[in-house]
Design an enzyme around this catalytic site. Structure first.
Site, mmCIF file in Angstrom:
data_model
loop_
_atom_site.group_PDB
_atom_site.id
_atom_site.type_symbol
_atom_site.label_atom_id
_atom_site.label_comp_id
_atom_site.label_asym_id
_atom_site.label_seq_id
_atom_site.Cartn_x
_atom_site.Cartn_y
_atom_site.Cartn_z
ATOM 1 C CG MET A 28 9.545 -0.232 3.635
ATOM 2 S SD MET A 28 10.987 -1.123 4.284
ATOM 3 C CE MET A 28 10.448 -1.434 5.975
ATOM 4 C CB VAL B 125 13.749 1.637 0.829
ATOM 5 C CG1 VAL B 125 12.585 0.920 1.485
ATOM 6 C CG2 VAL B 125 14.950 0.729 0.724
ATOM 7 C CB CYS B 126 9.177 4.019 -1.529
ATOM 8 S SG CYS B 126 8.610 3.073 -2.946
ATOM 9 N NE ARG B 127 1.496 1.096 1.326
ATOM 10 C CZ ARG B 127 0.752 0.566 0.364
ATOM 11 N NH1 ARG B 127 0.988 0.852 -0.904
ATOM 12 N NH2 ARG B 127 -0.235 -0.252 0.656
#
Length: 98
Positions: A90, A62-64
């Site tokens: 996210m 997961v990242c932005r």
């Protein structure tokens, strides 16, 4: 590379499934909110902390927005890990954060 949507991840968590989530954002980004139970390993530190991971487990990266997590997933895949990239990151997460 396998992909999963934020909604699919949230559905799995809500159904009680145990997920191994790695958030590769920087520490200051994670302070704004992270998926509960996610382990924060910033992308730049991943190669130095790879020994903390277990090749028998599957990890959701997961990242932005999905870019850095895609790079992290490719890196880990190349080293024999089972990984899935959370597309949209996210920015598209509508589930609970801590």
């Amino acid at each position: 590379m396998k992909q999963i949507t934020p909604n699919q991840v949230n559905d799995k968590l809500l159904s009680g499934e145990t997920l191994n989530i790695i958030d590769v954002r920087e520490v200051d980004e994670v302070k704004e909110g992270r998926i509960p139970t996610a382990l924060n390993i910033p992308l730049g530190l991943l190669e130095f902390r790879i020994q903390e991971l277990d090749k028998s487990k599957e990890y959701i990266m997961v990242c932005r927005s999905g870019g850095r997590s895609g790079r992290a997933a490719s890196f880990l895949e190349g080293r024999g890990f089972k990984v899935i990239n959370m597309s949209g990151g996210m920015l598209e997460w509508a589930g609970r954060v801590e």
